[in-house]
Motif scaffolding. Structure first.
Motif, mmCIF file in Angstrom:
data_model
loop_
_atom_site.group_PDB
_atom_site.id
_atom_site.type_symbol
_atom_site.label_atom_id
_atom_site.label_comp_id
_atom_site.label_asym_id
_atom_site.label_seq_id
_atom_site.Cartn_x
_atom_site.Cartn_y
_atom_site.Cartn_z
ATOM 1 N N SER A 118 -6.588 -2.065 -1.324
ATOM 2 C CA SER A 118 -6.571 -2.624 -2.679
ATOM 3 C C SER A 118 -6.120 -1.590 -3.711
ATOM 4 N N LEU A 119 -6.082 -0.327 -3.304
ATOM 5 C CA LEU A 119 -5.712 0.735 -4.245
ATOM 6 C C LEU A 119 -4.201 0.785 -4.442
ATOM 7 N N ASP A 120 -3.797 1.456 -5.509
ATOM 8 C CA ASP A 120 -2.371 1.693 -5.751
ATOM 9 C C ASP A 120 -1.758 2.511 -4.631
ATOM 10 N N THR A 142 0.876 -1.165 0.000
ATOM 11 C CA THR A 142 0.000 0.000 0.000
ATOM 12 C C THR A 142 0.918 1.221 0.000
ATOM 13 N N ALA A 171 -8.780 8.122 -0.335
ATOM 14 C CA ALA A 171 -8.364 7.605 -1.642
ATOM 15 C C ALA A 171 -8.160 8.711 -2.659
ATOM 16 N N TYR A 189 -10.893 -1.953 0.857
ATOM 17 C CA TYR A 189 -10.948 -1.115 -0.342
ATOM 18 C C TYR A 189 -9.697 -0.243 -0.431
#
Ligand SMILES: Nc1ncnc2c1ncn2[C@@H]1O[C@H](COP(=O)(O)OP(=O)(O)OP(=O)(O)O)[C@@H](O)[C@H]1O
Ligand SMILES: O=C([O-])CC(=O)C(=O)O
Ligand SMILES: [Ca+2]
Ligand SMILES: [Mn+2]
Length: 663
Positions: A227-229, A141, A253, A224
């Protein structure tokens, strides 16, 4: 192509030789042309050139003298960054997996850009979990930690659709489907403690949820985000009173959310950031991701959940940034009264002589507009605390409505919209990027969020002495409340608990009925305890420090919405000036019928005939009917408060009940 001056001649078909050396410069000996005479850059490749452009920030750990609080100063920069990442990894940890996510500092895109170069320094530190039992444990992350506004602009413009730089330098952005708060989706965990402490049931803004459901939503948000860049992390403060400062961490985010909170919360100095440690409260903003409708209590795709015991808030299904600001305000409405400090949905400013005024009012009634006053120091526009030490702003920025904003009427707000300011949901001209503040195509609730120091006469630090005037603002679309009334203490409490304003219905379909709204303490959406608790504290403080209460109607005059007009901002400003200066305290008064309000017979700069609303209505029968109608709504609204005792002996209760409308 003949020219009058006759300088050009093509007669002989031979063009003159081009001279690359400027007049007066010596011809180089070898006859080779040079583009310029400045020394060349010290770079062999384009990569090297780029690396010259950015210099590393200087280490921010000043070695502290003495013993107190020097914990972090004794460790290396490397060690400190590791601790910081450990803390972020812990924040982002799932509650069911054994370890937190692998977190790494810096933009993932930077690595790709760098090509074969050695990794950027910020990539050196990361936290590795010991076991990799799922795919989620295999990825990093990336954390963008407390980025600067310039960095956040770049992130927003590169990666977030709908982000643009406007002609004034602000960052225009869209908040998605939600352009306002979602009060019906705001939930609070009901546990053994909060079931006793908080206000629940009819009228309360606290919709209950259980701990397990909260954890389900928290897990959804954390998964969530991981899971993001990359995620944005802001570590900041709330409350300018140093004794009651709260440390908040916001994980989000979007660069938009990070810049919004950068502007709205108090920005730590590099030194303060080093000692930050563990936050007192954490927001997980997974606003792009909905909640799961199969989850218990979820009545829509949006849920804004507060867990006071865990000191956490989870946002799912709304990207409206105001949820973060107002969610934290709710938390302050719980934490501060526990310390005998009153939290207030009010603006606050101070005269040159130190006289402080509070401006209470519901959304759109004028807190920001009227507390931003070129002749006074701005302490804050929306959220304050009143303690034994005086007043303090909770926030580090302002959040101004900008529909129909004009440079002439609100110059300080106009000028605050510049580089660094977030402009939400405004419309601008495609090419010039000039903002059209009159355009409601996206929403009527267009907003600007800017750091408080963008207002030239901000009072820094944002604290002040005890208030002298308490101004209750109501935007009365019925047009029957006087532009200004002086209140006694019982009346102030009556109107504070009522929290009246009126909304005007949709403007497209022509004239509609104004809608009365009552919101206890001028902020029922944010309070956590029963309204009478805050009211008792306000009464006690006003009495103790001798503050005077005022009711100011910033709404209609000369008839209700559709018939009359909104009171000119210039007149309201004159009224406010006369409150600050003391002119109104010593004016002559008469009493109105029904509401029993004391209204001045005259004041500087305002036509006397508008001071009593009946004079401005052509149709006197209609005036009387409308007045009685509004009085009836007040009466009905207050019924629920009739059997609540205010203060320890409850003696104020009867007085408050007695000052309601009489008809
Ligand atoms: N007479 C008036 N007094 C105050 N504001 C007026 C008046 N006439 C028009 N307005 C407009 O009403 C709006 C008041 O909004 P403001 O941003 O001050 O609300 P607020 O109380 O701060 O609300 P919120 O809590 O939602 O931020 C502004 O757009 C202002 O230009
Ligand atoms: O919270 C918001 O979205 C704006 C605001 O200040 C309010 O509504 O009181
Ligand atoms: Ca405001
Ligand atoms: Mn507000």
């Amino acid at each position: 192509m003949a020219s009058d001056s006759g300088n050009f001649s093509f007669d002989n078909g031979v063009l003159p030789k081009i001279q690359t050396n400027g007049a007066g410069t010596k011809k180089p000996a070898n006859g080779i042309c040079h583009d310029d005479s400045v020394p060349p850059v010290k770079a062999q490749t384009i990569h090297e050139l780029h690396s010259l452009q950015r210099k590393r920030s200087a280490p921010t750990t000043p070695v502290k003298e003495g013993s107190g609080g020097a914990v972090f100063a004794t460790i290396s920069e490397e060690e400190r960054q590791k601790l910081q990442l450990q803390s972020i990894s812990a924040s982002l940890a799932s509650l069911t997996r054994e370890t937190g996510p692998k977190v790494v500092r810096g933009d993932p895109a930077r690595k790709a850009e760098g090509g074969a170069q050695k990794p950027a320094p910020e990539h050196h530190h990361y936290i590795t979990p010991t076991i990799s039992v799922s795919d989620s444990a295999l990825k990093f992350t990336h954390v963008l930690y407390n980025l600067s506004p310039a960095e956040l602009y770049e992130q927003a413009i590169k990666y977030e659709k709908g982000s643009f730089i406007t002609a004034n330098g602000a960052l225009a952005t869209l908040s998605g489907a939600k352009t306002g708060r979602s009060p019906r989706d705001k939930r609070v965990v009901k546990d053994d403690v909060t079931s006793e402490d908080l206000w629940w049931g009819k009228g309360s803004p606290n919709i209950e949820m259980d701990e397990h459901t909260f954890l389900t939503n928290r897990e959804r948000a954390v998964d969530y985000l991981n899971s993001l860049d990359k995620v944005f992390v802001n570590d900041q403060f709330l409350n300018w009173d140093p004794e009651n400062r709260i440390k908040v961490r916001i994980i989000s985010a979007r660069a938009y959310h990070s810049l919004f909170m950068h502007n709205m919360c108090i920005r730590p100095t590099p030194e303060e950031l080093e000692d930050f440690g563990t936050p007192d409260f954490t927001i997980y903003n997974a606003g792009q991701f909905p909640c799961n409708r199969y989850t218990h209590y979820m009545t829509s795709s949006t849920s804004v959940d507060i867990n006071l015991a865990r000191r956490e808030m989870v946002i799912l299904g709304t990207q409206y940034a105001g949820e973060m600001k107002k969610g934290l305000f709710s938390v302050m409405h719980y934490l501060m009264p526990k310390r005998q400090i009153l939290s207030l949905h009010s603006g606050c400013n101070m005269g040159k002589d130190g006289d402080v005024a509070l401006f209470f009012g519901l959304s759109g009634t004028g807190k920001t507009t009227l507390s931003t006053d070129h002749n006074r120091l701005l302490i804050g526009d929306d959220e304050h605390c009143w303690s034994d030490n005086g007043v303090s702003n909770i926030e580090g920025g302002c959040y101004a409505k900008c529909i129909d904003l004009s440079q002439e009427k609100e110059p300080d707000i106009w000028n605050a919209i510049k580089f660094g300011t977030v402009l939400e949901n405004v419309v601008f001209e495609e090419h010039t990027r000039e903002v059209d503040y009159t355009d409601k195509s996206v929403t009527e609730n267009t907003r600007a969020a800017y750091p408080i120091e963008y207002i030239p006469n901000a009072k820094l630090p944002c604290v002040g002495p005890h208030p002298k005037n308490v101004i209750l603002l109501a935007c009365d679309a019925f047009g029957v409340l006087p532009p200004v009334s002086k209140l006694n203490l019982a009346q102030t409490m009556y109107h504070f608990i009522s929290g009246y304003t009126a909304l005007v219905a949709g403007t497209e379909d022509g004239i509609k009925e104004p809608q009365a709204t009552f919101s206890a303490c001028f902020g029922a959406a944010f309070i956590m305890l029963h309204p009478t608790k805050y009211a008792a504290m306000l009464a006690e403080k006003m009495q103790k420090y001798g503050a005077t209460g005022w009711l100011v109607n910033t709404g209609w005059s000369g008839g209700r919405y559709g018939v009359g007009n909104r009171i000119k901002l210039g007149y309201t400003r004159k009224i406010i000036d006369a409150i600050h200066s003391g002119e109104l305290l010593n004016a002559n008064y008469q009493k109105t019928e029904v509401f029993g309000l004391e209204i001045p017979t005259g004041l500087n700069g305002v036509p006397s005939e508008i001071l009593d609303p009946i004079n401005t209505w052509e149709d006197k029968t209609s005036y009387k009917e409308t007045l009685l109608k509004l009085a009836g709504l007040f009466k009905k609204n207050f019924e629920v408060f009739a059997n609540h005792k205010i203060g320890t002996d409850g003696s104020l209760t009867d007085e408050i009940l007695a000052v309601g409308p009489n008809f």
